[in-house]
Enzyme design. Structure first.
Site, PDB file in Angstrom:
ATOM      1  N   SER A  17       0.981  -1.012  -0.246  1.00 40.58           N
ATOM      2  CA  SER A  17      -0.176   0.081  -0.030  1.00 40.58           C
ATOM      3  C   SER A  17       0.562   1.421  -0.027  1.00 40.58           C
ATOM      4  CB  SER A  17      -0.961  -0.444   1.362  1.00 40.58           C
ATOM      5  OG  SER A  17      -1.511   1.469   1.575  1.00 40.58           O
TER       6      SER A  17
ATOM      7  N   TYR B  27      -2.223  -0.417  10.301  1.00 41.57           N
ATOM      8  CA  TYR B  27      -2.263  -1.488   8.771  1.00 41.57           C
ATOM      9  C   TYR B  27      -1.535  -0.478   8.129  1.00 41.57           C
ATOM     10  CZ  TYR B  27      -3.635  -1.187   4.070  1.00 41.57           C
ATOM     11  OH  TYR B  27      -3.924  -1.883   2.330  1.00 41.57           O
TER      12      TYR B  27
END
Length: 247
Positions: free
Chosen positions: A142, A156
């Protein structure tokens, strides 16, 4: 001849979103696609039927990435059955809020590390004996694996930093087998996990220089390239596909 004719492509988390889009794309290019899913049995079966109706080959197998040891055991059995895998795409992932003042932060952090990191490590380890010489590993990271851009994303962000770290280490570990390892790091992509009409969408778009969400096909096209012979000298790369979000 289709580019991935007689190749086997293994995708974790392939029943929905970008995973499903990649499964369809590789199958359309002649690959035998094998993918795992967690709880989306109906979606997985429907995807297999769709690919087969289009003349492709696909298999779906239940393997919950939130239980990394179970996932690894399932993948080892599948690897033995398949015999040889040419492309491994570690796509399974999850996002959960990690607001540090909430009691759920620890539980959410643990879940994300299990799904986003430990399952990638153990699953890849289980499949390595079956990965072909000169094969490809593509890990889905990501843009938040490069920096923490918003509040409550610490877990995350940490998990996606770890994914990039695994890719870097494996680049050296697997180079003797001529296996390339790369990380695709998407920004806001229009999927079920982060739809372009969500309450957060306008805020996210405001941080993207191109001013829009990406579409799954744009990530798919990058994955197809990295898995192709044309990308044989690309390894250890972290490729951001986020509309310039880190420019």
């Amino acid at each position: 001849m289709k580019e991935f004719h007689n190749k086997t492509v293994f995708i974790t988390g392939g029943s929905r979103g970008m995973g499903a889009a990649m499964a369809q794309a590789f199958a359309a290019q002649g690959a035998k696609v094998v993918f795992t899913y967690g709880k989306s049995t109906n979606e997985a079966n429907a995807l297999v039927k769709t690919i087969q109706a289009q003349g492709g080959q696909a298999e779906a197998h239940q393997a919950d990435a939130s239980n990394p040891q179970q996932l690894a055991s399932t993948l080892a059995a599948l690897g033995k059955k398949l015999g040889k895998i040419h492309v491994l795409i570690n796509n399974a992932g999850v996002f959960l809020d990690t607001t540090m003042t909430e009691t759920s932060a620890t539980e959410n952090f643990t879940t994300m590390m299990n799904v986003n990191v430990l399952s990638v490590f153990l699953g890849t380890h289980a499949l390595l004996p079956y990965l072909a010489e000169g094969g490809r590993i593509i890990n889905l990271g990501s843009v938040m694996g490069q920096s923490a851009m918003w509040p409550n994303f610490s877990g995350y962000t940490a998990s996606k930093f770890a994914v990039a770290g695994l890719s870097s280490g494996w680049t050296y570990d697997l180079a003797p087998r001529k296996i390339t390892v790369n990380t695709i790091e998407p920004g806001p992509i229009n999927t079920e996990m982060n739809p372009e009409n969500s309450p957060m969408a306008d805020f996210m778009r405001s941080n993207v220089p191109l001013g829009r969400y990406g579409q799954p096909q744009e990530v798919v096209d990058l994955a197809l390239f990295l898995a192709s012979p044309a990308a044989g000298y690309i390894t250890g790369a972290r490729i951001s596909i986020g509309g310039g979000i880190h420019a």
